[in-house]
Design an enzyme around this catalytic site. Sequence first.
Site, PDB file in Angstrom:
ATOM      1  N   CYS A 191       0.813  -1.211   0.000  1.00  0.00           N
ATOM      2  CA  CYS A 191       0.000   0.000   0.000  1.00  0.00           C
ATOM      3  C   CYS A 191       0.846   1.261   0.000  1.00  0.00           C
ATOM      4  CB  CYS A 191      -0.936  -0.033   1.177  1.00  0.00           C
ATOM      5  SG  CYS A 191      -0.197  -0.663   2.642  1.00  0.00           S
ATOM      6  N   ARG A 237       3.255  -0.602  -7.187  1.00  0.00           N
ATOM      7  CA  ARG A 237       3.582  -1.426  -6.022  1.00  0.00           C
ATOM      8  C   ARG A 237       2.537  -2.492  -5.758  1.00  0.00           C
ATOM      9  NH1 ARG A 237       7.078   2.088  -2.574  1.00  0.00           N
ATOM     10  NH2 ARG A 237       6.619   0.732  -0.864  1.00  0.00           N
ATOM     11  N   TRP A 277      -3.246  -2.787   0.376  1.00  0.00           N
ATOM     12  CA  TRP A 277      -3.022  -4.183   0.040  1.00  0.00           C
ATOM     13  C   TRP A 277      -3.352  -4.940   1.321  1.00  0.00           C
ATOM     14  CZ3 TRP A 277       0.251  -8.245   1.473  1.00  0.00           C
ATOM     15  CH2 TRP A 277       0.239  -9.335   0.583  1.00  0.00           C
ATOM     16  N   ASN A 303       0.015   2.154   6.669  1.00  0.00           N
ATOM     17  CA  ASN A 303       0.741   1.062   6.016  1.00  0.00           C
ATOM     18  C   ASN A 303       1.355   0.213   7.115  1.00  0.00           C
ATOM     19  OD1 ASN A 303       0.209   2.157   3.569  1.00  0.00           O
ATOM     20  ND2 ASN A 303       2.316   2.786   3.105  1.00  0.00           N
ATOM     21  N   GLY A 304       1.217  -1.087   7.019  1.00  0.00           N
ATOM     22  CA  GLY A 304       1.842  -1.961   8.010  1.00  0.00           C
ATOM     23  C   GLY A 304       0.820  -2.830   8.715  1.00  0.00           C
ATOM     24  N   GLU A 310      23.833 -19.076 -10.182  1.00  0.00           N
ATOM     25  CA  GLU A 310      23.412 -17.736 -10.581  1.00  0.00           C
ATOM     26  C   GLU A 310      24.610 -16.952 -11.130  1.00  0.00           C
ATOM     27  OE1 GLU A 310      20.828 -16.302 -11.274  1.00  0.00           O
ATOM     28  OE2 GLU A 310      21.233 -14.175 -11.141  1.00  0.00           O
ATOM     29  N   LYS A 360      24.777 -15.402 -14.912  1.00  0.00           N
ATOM     30  CA  LYS A 360      25.064 -13.985 -15.207  1.00  0.00           C
ATOM     31  C   LYS A 360      26.188 -13.872 -16.227  1.00  0.00           C
ATOM     32  CE  LYS A 360      22.340 -12.751 -13.859  1.00  0.00           C
ATOM     33  NZ  LYS A 360      21.046 -12.680 -13.504  1.00  0.00           N
ATOM     34  N   GLU A 406      24.977 -14.888 -19.662  1.00  0.00           N
ATOM     35  CA  GLU A 406      23.990 -13.959 -20.230  1.00  0.00           C
ATOM     36  C   GLU A 406      24.641 -12.730 -20.844  1.00  0.00           C
ATOM     37  OE1 GLU A 406      19.855 -14.089 -17.705  1.00  0.00           O
ATOM     38  OE2 GLU A 406      21.604 -13.400 -16.618  1.00  0.00           O
ATOM     39  N   HIS A 416      33.849 -35.984  -9.894  1.00  0.00           N
ATOM     40  CA  HIS A 416      32.974 -36.923 -10.604  1.00  0.00           C
ATOM     41  C   HIS A 416      32.792 -36.523 -12.065  1.00  0.00           C
ATOM     42  CE1 HIS A 416      32.089 -38.974  -6.880  1.00  0.00           C
ATOM     43  NE2 HIS A 416      31.890 -37.785  -6.313  1.00  0.00           N
ATOM     44  N   LYS A 444      13.603  -9.221 -21.449  1.00  0.00           N
ATOM     45  CA  LYS A 444      13.472  -9.011 -20.010  1.00  0.00           C
ATOM     46  C   LYS A 444      12.374  -9.853 -19.396  1.00  0.00           C
ATOM     47  CE  LYS A 444      14.255  -7.216 -16.070  1.00  0.00           C
ATOM     48  NZ  LYS A 444      15.406  -7.836 -15.404  1.00  0.00           N
TER      49      LYS A 444
HETATM   50  N1  HGA Z   1      -3.007  -3.708   7.905  1.00  0.00           N
HETATM   51  C1  HGA Z   1      -3.675  -2.723   7.102  1.00  0.00           C
HETATM   52  C2  HGA Z   1      -2.722  -2.073   6.124  1.00  0.00           C
HETATM   53  C3  HGA Z   1      -2.221  -3.063   5.123  1.00  0.00           C
HETATM   54  C4  HGA Z   1      -0.936  -2.732   4.424  1.00  0.00           C
HETATM   55  O1  HGA Z   1      -0.020  -2.087   4.918  1.00  0.00           O
HETATM   56  N2  HGA Z   1      -0.791  -3.323   3.226  1.00  0.00           N
HETATM   57  O2  HGA Z   1       0.390  -3.242   2.487  1.00  0.00           O
HETATM   58  C5  HGA Z   1      -4.875  -3.317   6.390  1.00  0.00           C
HETATM   59  O3  HGA Z   1      -5.007  -4.542   6.235  1.00  0.00           O
HETATM   60  O4  HGA Z   1      -5.722  -2.540   5.974  1.00  0.00           O
END
Ligand code: HGA
Length: 610
Positions: A2, A27, A75, A99-100, A483, A487, A490, A506, A605
């Site tokens: 988010c 994002r 999110w 956010n969080g 990896e 690289k 590539e 072996h 890509k």
């Molecule tokens: N926990 C909050 C915010 C979610 C969040 O940071 N998403 O990346 C929620 O669920 O609304």
Amino acid sequence: MCGIVGAVAERNITAILLEGLKRLEYRGYDSAGVAVFTNDGTLERTRRVGKVSELDAALAEHPLVGRLGIAHTRWATHGAPNERNAHPHFSGDIAVVHNGIIENHEALREQLKALGYVFTSDTDTEVIAHLLTHKLKDLHDLTVALKATVKELHGAYGLAVINARQPDRLVAARSGSPLVIGLGLGENFLASDQLALRQVTDRFMYLEEGDIAEIRRDNVQIWDVSGNPVERQTVQYSDGAEAADKGEFRHYMLKEIHEQPTVVQRTLEGRLSNDQVLVQAFGPQAAELFAKVRNVQIVACGTSYHAGMVARYWLEELAGIPCQVEVASEFRYRKVVVQPDTLFVTISQSGETADTLAALRNAKELGFLASLAICNVGISSLVRESDLTLLTQAGREIGVASTKAFTTQLVGLLLLTLSLGQVRGTLAKGVEARLVEELRRLPTRLGEALAMDSTVEKIAELFAEKNHTLFLGRGAQFPVAMEGALKLKEISYIHAEAYPAGELKHGPLALVDNDMPVVTVAPNNELLEKLKSNLQEVRARGGELIVFADEKAGMTNGEGTHVVQMPHIHDILSPILYTIPLQLLSYYVAVLKGTDVDQPRNLAKSVTVE
Ligand code: HGA
């Protein structure tokens, strides 16, 4: 993940908020909303499930006009992605975006309900709004109330809050989720990423962990984690100092290699609490699903496949969960026997990799417990079609040869390992807290490895005339060697192969002579002595050795042996660190050979075809 945007100005700020949200769309998110203190003196909001364009359309029909506002792309971690749960959340005169994850939301919810607060969403965020309203009753001032509120929150947050009774300010708090203040002339802004504000300012002030900020039109005040007033440095960006610009670097690939400390840091943000990984970072149903997981099947292609191979070592060693890893183009066409309660994990930078996507679609018919995508693009098919997601925050990767996407995938996979182990109770005591601490230090360690840039550039000269190279590693360093070989192939077109060092005798030892350099990664772990013997086998055949070794491994330069000392790091995190010199090595060899580093021949890509 988010995004947050906020503004306090003399002009209407709704369009600025929306433009900011659009800039954060890459994002990934599931819903969006905006709250504005309108010119009529009321606090109003509009929220929509789906794209910011839906919110835009809704606002075109019913405009919100005001000079103070906050906006959010969500999110979901707690509560389904629906309009009720979309931010901003209201309580009384307060609007909050977050956010969080608030870990103690259940306990706080019960306390607040007992005090008569009515909840209208299933989110953890709503407790913050009610708690603030409650604190305001005694404290009256929004900034003072926010300081008191965050003391009761456990978990990770970036917060932006407005109060209809104090419409001269926007307040913010940062702990585990980034926030940046954008400074204007007679107007100021806030966002979770400065990209969201580039259209209105080029001057930024980054909040640090524990900071609280009070942002007014003509003044910004910040308090640190101990409550002392602090000044944070103002950083000015000239136009095009980021994103689709090579900046001071000769190639995108080199720029992207050097971005790794920053993008690893971003990938960790909001996903760690004090000494634990926040399991909900994988989605609202993650804890419930992870509790049932008894096996993991990882499917991916190319570099992402190598990330999956490293994860197998972690999942089995740390979380005690059996894990299989397979390239998607094979998996999708063979008859697969699925063990009960197997989590199906896909890894892809773009989320549009055709083989991986097809494998996911097939897997849905095969009886897996659930699917999880580790992906760098939030609006991709892979993310849309998976039950759970962890978005890496590598930003746009332009170089065809993947670098920063790989290291952020590894970080995501280690978070997955710790989350599964945490939920299932299979981690050894103290392991999670220790690794969380090590993860926090990882960006600094990566910076130290990048400081070896010119040493690696010199070593690259040994390869300019060679046609073949062997990469060796043991344990989780074997996929790192794979990896490294990929690289080199590539971008320099030198034939390179990777072997687990124990396999040398072996077969591949037959190839070794003084025209075949052998590159080895040698962290200081219990396999070091065995690895040293393997290296003797190479030296005895005249093979030239290039060894990236832990500074404590006691390895030194000698005849035909070039040792590059690496900063010491916890063994579990060493695959992430040791990837860096191998990326630099391929890069400098390719530059010496004059190949097209960013767009190597025959490669694309995002491999959206089979
Ligand atoms: N926990 C909050 C915010 C979610 C969040 O940071 N998403 O990346 C929620 O669920 O609304």
